[in-house]
Scaffold this motif. Structure first.
Motif, short mmCIF file in Angstrom:
data_model
loop_
_atom_site.label_atom_id
_atom_site.label_comp_id
_atom_site.label_asym_id
_atom_site.label_seq_id
_atom_site.Cartn_x
_atom_site.Cartn_y
_atom_site.Cartn_z
N ALA A 1 -8.02 1.75 11.00
CA ALA A 1 -8.84 0.76 11.71
C ALA A 1 -9.13 -0.45 10.83
CB ALA A 1 -10.15 1.41 12.17
N LEU A 2 -9.30 -0.22 9.52
CA LEU A 2 -9.58 -1.33 8.62
C LEU A 2 -8.44 -2.35 8.62
CD1 LEU A 2 -11.27 -2.63 6.31
CD2 LEU A 2 -9.98 -1.20 4.72
N PHE B 1 -0.12 8.11 12.28
CA PHE B 1 -0.88 6.87 12.25
C PHE B 1 -1.36 6.52 13.66
CE2 PHE B 1 2.19 6.61 8.76
CZ PHE B 1 1.31 6.44 7.69
N SER B 2 -2.45 5.74 13.71
CA SER B 2 -3.01 5.37 15.02
C SER B 2 -2.03 4.44 15.75
CB SER B 2 -4.36 4.68 14.84
OG SER B 2 -4.21 3.42 14.21
N GLU B 3 -2.08 4.52 17.06
CA GLU B 3 -1.18 3.70 17.88
C GLU B 3 -1.43 2.20 17.72
OE1 GLU B 3 0.20 1.49 21.35
OE2 GLU B 3 -1.90 1.97 20.94
N PRO B 4 -2.72 1.74 17.61
CA PRO B 4 -2.94 0.31 17.37
C PRO B 4 -2.34 -0.19 16.06
CG PRO B 4 -4.95 1.34 18.18
CD PRO B 4 -3.99 2.45 17.89
N LEU B 5 -2.37 0.64 15.01
CA LEU B 5 -1.77 0.22 13.74
C LEU B 5 -0.26 0.11 13.88
CD1 LEU B 5 -1.85 -0.43 10.73
CD2 LEU B 5 -1.80 2.04 10.27
N LEU B 6 0.36 1.09 14.55
CA LEU B 6 1.81 1.07 14.69
C LEU B 6 2.28 -0.14 15.50
CD1 LEU B 6 2.59 4.86 15.30
CD2 LEU B 6 2.86 3.55 13.20
N ARG B 7 1.43 -0.63 16.41
CA ARG B 7 1.79 -1.82 17.19
C ARG B 7 1.86 -3.07 16.31
NH1 ARG B 7 -2.12 -0.41 21.15
NH2 ARG B 7 -3.30 -2.25 20.53
N ARG B 8 1.16 -3.04 15.18
CA ARG B 8 1.06 -4.24 14.34
C ARG B 8 2.08 -4.26 13.20
NH1 ARG B 8 -3.71 -3.52 16.74
NH2 ARG B 8 -5.17 -5.28 16.99
N ASN C 1 1.82 -16.87 4.28
CA ASN C 1 2.12 -16.57 2.89
C ASN C 1 1.94 -15.09 2.55
OD1 ASN C 1 2.99 -19.00 1.95
ND2 ASN C 1 1.08 -19.57 0.95
N LEU C 2 1.80 -14.24 3.57
CA LEU C 2 1.51 -12.83 3.29
C LEU C 2 2.54 -11.92 3.94
CD1 LEU C 2 -0.46 -10.96 1.88
CD2 LEU C 2 -1.84 -10.91 3.95
N ILE C 3 3.13 -11.07 3.12
CA ILE C 3 4.05 -10.03 3.59
C ILE C 3 3.45 -8.69 3.17
CG2 ILE C 3 6.38 -9.07 3.44
CD1 ILE C 3 7.34 -11.86 2.59
N VAL C 4 3.28 -7.77 4.13
CA VAL C 4 2.61 -6.50 3.86
C VAL C 4 3.59 -5.34 4.06
CG1 VAL C 4 0.72 -4.96 4.54
CG2 VAL C 4 0.40 -7.44 4.60
N PHE C 5 3.60 -4.42 3.11
CA PHE C 5 4.40 -3.20 3.22
C PHE C 5 3.48 -1.98 3.12
CE2 PHE C 5 7.72 -6.12 1.76
CZ PHE C 5 8.78 -5.77 2.61
N LEU C 6 3.59 -1.09 4.07
CA LEU C 6 3.01 0.25 3.96
C LEU C 6 4.17 1.22 3.79
CD1 LEU C 6 0.59 0.14 7.05
CD2 LEU C 6 0.19 -0.78 4.78
N THR C 7 4.12 2.08 2.79
CA THR C 7 5.17 3.10 2.68
C THR C 7 4.59 4.44 3.07
OG1 THR C 7 4.82 3.84 0.38
CG2 THR C 7 6.08 1.79 0.72
N LEU D 1 0.88 -1.17 0.00
CA LEU D 1 0.00 0.00 0.00
C LEU D 1 0.92 1.22 0.00
CD1 LEU D 1 -2.69 -1.18 2.59
CD2 LEU D 1 -2.70 -1.43 0.10
N ASP D 2 1.19 1.73 -1.19
CA ASP D 2 2.19 2.78 -1.37
C ASP D 2 1.63 4.13 -0.96
OD1 ASP D 2 4.82 3.33 -2.10
OD2 ASP D 2 4.22 4.08 -4.05
N GLU D 3 2.45 4.90 -0.22
CA GLU D 3 2.06 6.22 0.28
C GLU D 3 0.77 6.13 1.09
OE1 GLU D 3 3.15 9.72 -2.25
OE2 GLU D 3 3.10 8.22 -3.84
N PHE D 4 0.77 5.20 2.04
CA PHE D 4 -0.41 4.96 2.88
C PHE D 4 -0.77 6.18 3.71
CE2 PHE D 4 -2.62 3.16 6.61
CZ PHE D 4 -3.63 2.47 5.96
N ASP D 5 0.19 7.09 3.92
CA ASP D 5 -0.08 8.29 4.69
C ASP D 5 -1.05 9.24 3.99
OD1 ASP D 5 2.10 8.36 2.92
OD2 ASP D 5 2.85 10.21 3.78
N LYS D 6 -1.37 8.98 2.70
CA LYS D 6 -2.34 9.81 2.00
C LYS D 6 -3.78 9.33 2.21
CE LYS D 6 0.64 11.55 -1.68
NZ LYS D 6 0.87 11.62 -3.14
N THR D 7 -3.97 8.15 2.81
CA THR D 7 -5.32 7.62 3.02
C THR D 7 -6.03 8.39 4.13
OG1 THR D 7 -4.57 6.01 4.66
CG2 THR D 7 -4.57 5.32 2.34
N ARG D 8 -7.34 8.18 4.20
CA ARG D 8 -8.09 8.74 5.32
C ARG D 8 -7.65 8.05 6.62
NH1 ARG D 8 -14.33 8.61 3.00
NH2 ARG D 8 -13.94 9.83 1.10
N PRO D 9 -7.61 8.77 7.75
CA PRO D 9 -7.21 8.14 9.02
C PRO D 9 -8.06 6.92 9.38
CG PRO D 9 -7.20 10.53 9.22
CD PRO D 9 -7.79 10.23 7.88
#
Length: 585
Positions: free
Chosen positions: A124-125, A165-172, A152-158, A112-120
């Protein structure tokens, strides 16, 4: 364990050893989805790293480019034209669902490239997605839980750090910070490529200049390689270096202005022997003669202790002030707030947590200056509307942002303004005034996205000048959520005692809303009223009540409270029946 450093370098990518080491070690984890957030300035190779890794691991690659305002639905679904559906639009899996499905069969890298442009709200999603490798989605009017294979899943947020970002997301996620390549490493790589040390020195200096000029991104190794090859092919010491830098390194007009200003402000670097006429300042003169790059290596400081006898010990006091730079020339800024008591200084730091520097009067994009014997907090870059809405300070502000408006919202803005300054189909300029908070001028540059029967939607570029309290005006043009559109748009057609024409118009209206805004619209029967609109964050209810309920239930076999998609053919049959009953009344 993979030799990632070698594999990256084979593909022309270079990262600090600690970055590669953290990534390599983390990929060995088996306790769930391996999720990473790659942070750092533009141009350091965040996205390129993800693509290279999928190639190295022979994995499926699912890439999604986030844009300003990307919503949860955008991550779950894609809407494509289709002749198979009545609406002409087909809902297919978006990047999250696509990655889950692919992970069932093969190792998959989701980006998910440039995830910082998404809605806050997108943060949660991702929580359940990253925790349990699943999402809840709705296809064919049925809710489904879609589950993938965690192993089988590797996820990258750039991220380029455009929002927090929310604290629960950063924990994950595992955060990996990728800095600019060190000057020493860049010079080593250039030395392996080019034999002429003068070319190596020149390219290294250009790399340093692109960093110090604070461009959108510094020169990449690949760009420097291309520029160096061209310089070698010219086989001459007489060439227009500025034109070459403009062609190969600095790609944006605003970056070129910053680059020219910086290079002309520093001491000359010696390389080119003859002057070449220059339109953008004498840049070529800054690279004349024989030059040498000096790379300073800082020695590691060793902590030592020296105990001395003293006659008296006392507590050192903390100084409460610091020196603020005096503006020596006229500056054009996008925020100017007087701050004699550090109220603005405190508010900006608490609200936005800007990146600290080695100076207390410079923090992130904000600075403090003396002007006319007063202290001001200023910002050179335009504020976003979100920033503006979080600043309760009084001063002068200039904002730029992008969003979406409907004709309803646009007309509401025009009606609430005190003066229309400019009015065309592509640009509208309005003035707003508040008795205590000053005034603002808002310019809306409009581009029609979709024309509907009852409402049109515009992409809008907002330019806004505020003289007064920022928050009082920013909310007027802040990007409006879809459910707020629906509440206003539905209000003028919803009634407890509908006429025949209102029912037909409303049915047509809500169907258009469904396809325009990509929300669920359903028909339902309730027992306490004639006609009602139900609204939630992602759906609209088109509801009939007691006058018709028993006849409809008997005639069409519908249960009270059952939800039927508004495009279901039975809805037209029910509505036609109700309309005929109204005619008899």
């Amino acid at each position: 364990m993979l030799d990632l450093k070698t594999e990256f370098e084979r593909r022309g990518l270079y990262y600090p050893d600690n970055v590669v080491s953290i990534l390599n070690s983390s990929l060995q984890l088996r306790s769930g989805i391996r999720a990473f957030m790659l942070r750092g300035p533009a141009g350091v190779g965040k996205t390129a790293m993800t693509y290279a890794l999928s190639d190295i691991l022979n994995a499926e690659y699912v890439f999604y480019q986030c844009t300003l305002g990307t919503s949860e639905d955008d991550l779950l679904y894609k809407l494509l034209p289709s002749e198979r559906t009545k609406s002409g639009i087909e809902k297919i899996p978006g990047p999250l669902i696509e990655a889950l499905l692919k992970s069932r069969k093969k190792l998959t890298v989701l980006v998910l490239d440039e995830f910082d442009k998404t809605r806050p709200s997108c943060d949660a999603l991702l929580l359940d997605f990253l925790q349990n490798c699943r999402v809840s989605a709705r296809f064919s009017n049925q809710d489904r839980i879609i589950v993938g294979n965690k192993n089988n899943l590797i996820v990258f947020l750039t991220s380029n750090d455009e929002r927090d970002f929310s604290e629960p997301l950063l924990r994950r996620v595992i955060q990996i910070f990728i800095p600019h390549l060190s000057v020493k490493l860049v010079r080593e790589l250039l030395s392996k490529k080019f034999k002429d040390e003068r070319v190596v020195n020149l390219l290294t200096q250009i790399y340093i200049d692109t960093i110090n000029a604070q461009l959108r991104k510094p020169a990449t190794i690949q760009e420097l390689y291309q520029l160096g090859e061209v310089i070698e092919n010219l086989n001459s010491d007489n060439f227009d270096l500025a034109s070459l830098v403009r062609s190969f390194i600095v790609k944006y007009d605003d970056d070129w202005i910053k680059y020219v200003q910086y290079v002309n402000s520093r001491e000359p670097y010696q390389f080119i022997k003859e002057e070449v006429p220059e339109e953008n300042g004498n840049i070529n003169k800054k690279y004349e003669g024989e030059g040498e790059i000096v790379i300073e290596e800082k020695e590691e400081e060793k902590e030592t202790f020296d105990l001395n006898k003293v006659s008296r010990i006392h507590i050192k006091k903390i100084e409460s002030s610091f020196e603020v730079e005096e503006a020596r020339e006229e500056r054009e800024v996008c925020m100017k707030v007087e701050d004699e008591n550090k109220e603005a200084y405190t508010h900006i730091i608490k609200e936005f947590k800007p990146e600290p520097t080695d100076r207390p009067d410079q923090f992130g994009d904000y600075k403090m200056y003396f002007d006319e014997n007063k202290v001001f907090v200023v910002k050179d870059k335009p504020l976003t509307l979100d920033e503006l809405s979080r600043i309760y300070l009084t001063g002068e502000f200039y904002s730029e942002d992008r969003g979406v408006l409907t004709t309803v919202d646009l007309n509401a803005l025009i009606n609430s303004s005190i003066r229309v300054l400019y009015y065309t189909k592509n640009c509208i300029r309005l003035k707003f005034e508040h008795s205590r908070d000053g005034y603002s001028i808002i310019e809306l540059n409009l581009k029609e996205r979709k024309r509907g029967k009852y409402v049109s939607i515009y992409d809008v570029f907002v330019r806004m000048y505020v003289n007064g309290k920022a928050k009082a005006f920013a909310e007027k043009v802040k990007v409006i959520k879809e459910e707020l559109y629906l509440k206003r748009l539905i209000k003028d057609v919803s009634t407890d005692y509908p006429k025949r024409s209102q029912i037909l118009r409303y049915l047509d209206y809500v169907r258009e809303l469904k396809h325009t805004f990509n929300v669920n619209v359903y028909f339902s029967l309730y027992g306490s009223y004639n006609f009602k609109t139900e609204i939630s964050s992602d759906s609209v209810g088109f509801c009939f009540g007691y006058n018709f309920k028993s006849n409809i239930m008997k005639k069409f076999g519908l249960e009270e409270g059952a939800r039927i998609d508004i495009d279901d053919p039975i809805v037209d049959k029910v509505v036609n029946y109700v309309v005929s009953e109204l005619v008899r009344e």
